[in-house]
Structures are given as structure tokens and as C-alpha cells.
Design an enzyme around this catalytic site. Structure first.
Site, short mmCIF file in Angstrom:
data_model
loop_
_atom_site.label_atom_id
_atom_site.label_comp_id
_atom_site.label_asym_id
_atom_site.label_seq_id
_atom_site.Cartn_x
_atom_site.Cartn_y
_atom_site.Cartn_z
N ASP A 47 68.79 79.56 -55.18
CA ASP A 47 69.24 79.10 -53.86
C ASP A 47 69.05 77.60 -53.71
O ASP A 47 68.38 76.95 -54.51
CB ASP A 47 68.51 79.85 -52.74
CG ASP A 47 67.02 79.98 -52.99
OD1 ASP A 47 66.46 79.15 -53.73
OD2 ASP A 47 66.41 80.91 -52.43
N ASN A 90 58.55 88.14 -45.33
CA ASN A 90 59.36 89.16 -44.63
C ASN A 90 60.14 90.03 -45.62
O ASN A 90 61.02 90.80 -45.22
CB ASN A 90 60.33 88.49 -43.65
CG ASN A 90 61.36 87.59 -44.35
OD1 ASN A 90 61.34 87.48 -45.58
ND2 ASN A 90 62.24 86.97 -43.59
N HIS A 106 62.09 88.90 -48.11
CA HIS A 106 63.34 88.34 -48.65
C HIS A 106 63.18 88.01 -50.13
O HIS A 106 62.07 87.79 -50.62
CB HIS A 106 63.82 87.12 -47.84
CG HIS A 106 63.06 85.85 -48.06
ND1 HIS A 106 62.99 84.85 -47.11
CD2 HIS A 106 62.35 85.38 -49.10
CE1 HIS A 106 62.28 83.84 -47.56
NE2 HIS A 106 61.88 84.13 -48.77
N GLU A 142 67.81 87.31 -46.33
CA GLU A 142 66.90 87.68 -45.24
C GLU A 142 67.13 89.14 -44.85
O GLU A 142 68.15 89.74 -45.22
CB GLU A 142 67.16 86.76 -44.04
CG GLU A 142 66.94 85.27 -44.33
CD GLU A 142 65.46 84.88 -44.45
OE1 GLU A 142 64.61 85.75 -44.76
OE2 GLU A 142 65.15 83.70 -44.24
P1 PGA Z 1 56.78 80.81 -51.88
O1 PGA Z 1 58.20 81.35 -51.46
O2 PGA Z 1 56.70 80.89 -53.37
O3 PGA Z 1 56.76 79.39 -51.43
O4 PGA Z 1 55.76 81.67 -51.22
C1 PGA Z 1 58.64 82.56 -51.98
C2 PGA Z 1 59.93 82.98 -51.29
O5 PGA Z 1 60.09 82.69 -50.11
O6 PGA Z 1 60.75 83.61 -51.95
#
Ligand code: PGA
Length: 252
Positions: free
Chosen positions: A68, A137, A139, A144
């Protein structure tokens, strides 16, 4: 089918993920890897860089596709994932520009051109090995809650909790966190041959519990992975605190 390995510390878990990436590249030097950004992969990329520099594997033929990128942030913006990847992996490994890809994220008609990323991935033979983090959450990528399981690369609107989690990268300024990103869809991710999901820290415990214990539902996007034949979850103790009883194999 999801396998789970739990490690005492995030650092041990990161080392294990790096090992898996290196094993993939050793077995298939021209591997196509799907890559992630965020805090989770930093130690993984450091380990990969160290071992590639030490001559453990040759990385020259590897092609990468990132999950992304924020809409509208150009590559030179220090908050962009392109910049992150250049800092943590592409630069240190000396990867040539034609060997790494980010989703299209600038310019008009993004909604229309985003799915071309899937075509570009297919043109390179598909993703052999995909690294994922997981949002608090549930995702994966920026898919999302509510994202359809059959989604391809698309423009996504970030949830409030995701923007809050990512505000740390913007000196805590929530207003500076972009509202949108272009992300591989859930079907894009599911097309990968092998998927390795890294979950470190207590803030991931809820999402990991949902992923491993509950039936698949778009309310927890990562749960689509239960329908994939080859997924390995690498967690530290803190992330696995709510699912320890289910552990398939404990790491050291
Ligand atoms: P993070 O993000 O490694 O910064 O915890 C993971 C994600 O949101 O997929």
C-alpha cells in the site's frame, strides 16, 4: 490453513520472519515478494539487510510489490511508504528501480488505474511470498473492516483507528495523516503463494484472537486468511497473549 509460531520477544519473532524471507529467496532467487511497511517490518528488514550483506543469499533477482501507499504523498515525502522502503530495504540492498513496485498513488483517476497493479503483479508471475502486518482493528494492507474479500487493488479510506495508530509517524499530528491510500485488495493478497503475517505487541492481541478463533468475516479483514492454504503467523508473546492455548508451535 494457518500455522502459528510464538516467540518470546518481538526481536526473536522478527528474526524468524527474516529467516523465512531469506529461505524463500535462497530457494528461488528470482522470487516475487509482497512487502509491508509500518513499525513491525523494521527489525525484519534490518535482519534481511544484514544477512544479504553477509552473503547469505543473492538478492539481485528479487522483485518486490508493496502492499500500500498513501494517496498523494510523493516518493520524496518522508512520510510516504516509498521513502520508508528506500530507507529500510531498497537503498541498503541497492535494489534497482525496475525491481520494486508501489501501488499507483498519485495523479487523477486513481480509482480506475489502481486495479492495474494486479495486472502488473500477474505480469511478473504473481507473488510467491507475501509479508503482512496486522492492524489493531484486524486490517491487512489498508483493507479496513467491511472490505469485500474479493477486492482487488483499490483506493481505500482509512479508518479513524488506523489514522490514530499511524499519527505517530506524523509527529502525532492526526490531521496530517492522509485520509486515503491505495492498497492491494484482499483477493490480491490471497493470490500469493505463501503468506507470512507478523504480529508483535499487545496492541495486536485482539486482532490475532479474532483471526485465529472466529469464523471469517469482512468485519475482521485478516480473517480472509483462514481460507488460504499456506499462511504462517509469527507472533511474539504479547500479541499471542489471548490465544496462547491455541499455539501450534512455540518458538524459542
Ligand atoms: P504496524 O502496522 O506494523 O505499524 O503496527 C501494521 C498494520 O497496520 O498493518
Amino acid at each position: 490453513m494457518i500455522e502459528l509460531e510464538i516467540f518470546q520477544t518481538a526481536s526473536d519473532a522478527a528474526h524468524r520472519v527474516a529467516e523465512l524471507a531469506l529461505e524463500q529467496v535462497a530457494a528461488r532467487p528470482a522470487s516475487v515478494l509482497g512487502l509491508a511497511t509500518g513499525s513491525t517490518p523494521i527489525a525484519i528488514y534490518q535482519d534481511i539487510v544484514r544477512q544479504v550483506r553477509a552473503g547469505r543469499v543473492v538478492w539481485d533477482q528479487v522483485t518486490t510489490f508493496n502492499l500500500d501507499e498513501y494517496v498523494g504523498l510523493c516518493a520524496s515525502d518522508p512520510h510516504s511508504f516509498t521513502y520508508y522502503m528506500q530507507q529500510h530495504l531498497f537503498g541498503p540492498l541497492g535494489m534497482r528501480k525496475q525491481k520494486w513496485f508501489m501501488p499507483p498513488h498519485c495523479g487523477p483517476d486513481l480509482a480506475q488505474i489502481a486495479p492495474r497493479y494486479d495486472q502488473t503483479i500477474a505480469d511478473h508471475g504473481g507473488i510467491d511470498w507475501q509479508l503482512l502486518g496486522i492492524g489493531r482493528n484486524g486490517h491487512i494492507g489498508f483493507n479496513e473492516p467491511g472490505t469485500p474479500f474479493d477486492s482487488l487493488t483499490h483506493v481505500a479510506t482509512l479508518s479513524e483507528s488506523t489514522r490514530q495508530a499511524n499519527a505517530a509517524w506524523f509527529d502525532g499530528h492526526l490531521d496530517d495523516v492522509p485520509q486515503q491510500a491505495v492498497t492491494m485488495g484482499l483477493a490480491t493478497i490471497m493470490a500469493a503463494g505463501t503468506i507470512v503475517l507478523a504480529a508483535f505487541g499487545e496492541s495486536k492481541a485482539w486482532a490475532l484472537e479474532k483471526l485465529l478463533k472466529e469464523p471469517p468475516t469482512p468485519a475482521v479483514p485478516a480473517s480472509v486468511l483462514t481460507q488460504h492454504p499456506h499462511v504462517l503467523v509469527i507472533a511474539d508473546q504479547a500479541a499471542a497473549s489471548r490465544i496462547n492455548a491455541l499455539a501450534g508451535r512455540a518458538g524459542t
